[in-house]
Design an enzyme around this catalytic site. Sequence first.
Site, PDB file in Angstrom:
ATOM      1  N   TYR A  51       0.829  -1.205   0.000  1.00  0.00           N
ATOM      2  CA  TYR A  51       0.000   0.000   0.000  1.00  0.00           C
ATOM      3  C   TYR A  51       0.870   1.265   0.000  1.00  0.00           C
ATOM      4  CZ  TYR A  51      -3.914  -3.033   1.500  1.00  0.00           C
ATOM      5  OH  TYR A  51      -4.868  -4.012   1.604  1.00  0.00           O
ATOM      6  N   HIS A 109       0.454 -11.554   1.860  1.00  0.00           N
ATOM      7  CA  HIS A 109      -0.585 -10.848   1.114  1.00  0.00           C
ATOM      8  C   HIS A 109      -1.317 -11.748   0.111  1.00  0.00           C
ATOM      9  CE1 HIS A 109      -1.600  -6.445  -0.106  1.00  0.00           C
ATOM     10  NE2 HIS A 109      -2.667  -7.211  -0.143  1.00  0.00           N
TER      11      HIS A 109
END
Length: 279
Positions: A51, A109
């Site tokens: 991110y 992730h």
Amino acid sequence: MTALPVRTAHNGFTLPALGFGTYRLNGTAGAAAVASAIDAGYRLVDSAFNYENEGAVGRGIADAATARSEVIVTTKLPGRHHPSEKARWSIEESRDRLGLDATDLHLIHWPNPIQDEYVQAWSALIDAQERGTVRQIGVSNFLPEHLERLERETGVRPVVNQIEVHPYLPQTEQLAYHREHGIITEAWSPIGRAKDVVQEPVVTEIATAHGITPVQAVLAWHVARQSVAIPKASSAEHQRANLAAASVVLDDAEVAAITALGRPDGRLFDADPRTHEES
């Protein structure tokens, strides 16, 4: 402040039923949004290496009036860092960016099954947990076959699996699998295609019946299904409204009606965990 229900993993680890997502909350504005959310009552904050906002998230945590010890901070290890050595320094890098002594919850992730190095990444997380630089470990976007392989090869079961869940992709079978194995389900993008979802007649009718917004109706659906939704909201008003959804109780028929919105093409983008490769 809304008292949030909690979800409990197989090892006793708990998460509140609603958390705060931070995707695309960057820089000074992102830090301010994180601080605002924490002080509004959020006790779970979700970020990720990819991110590119761990620094902003860490700043927001430090700026909040709420004690750091009350907040569960999550981040995620990216696909390009699955090999053992890269995974080790990635975990440390995330901790440093966040400005924390330890990350509270660290996830892989994506499994990246074609790359097939997620067991190495999992072993690195186990090592970090044993060293105390990570408190709890889990995964994101893993299928049952991936979860079973992790436990089979390392003896350690994830406490969390964060997956795409929303009315167009209700993931009923995977949620049932998680419950059976004591794995907490976190729902990313919990409103899904928000502009479409909030206009669905079944959602608007349920919202009207309870005197709430369509977004709150969908978040209440997540709470009823025992998952942990992590919506993003930059304004304090929306942050508070999302938290208030935890106190809304839907009946079984209402939950089933929203679940029935599921579609074969419900994913937000081409991200089937069987084939998707995250960099």
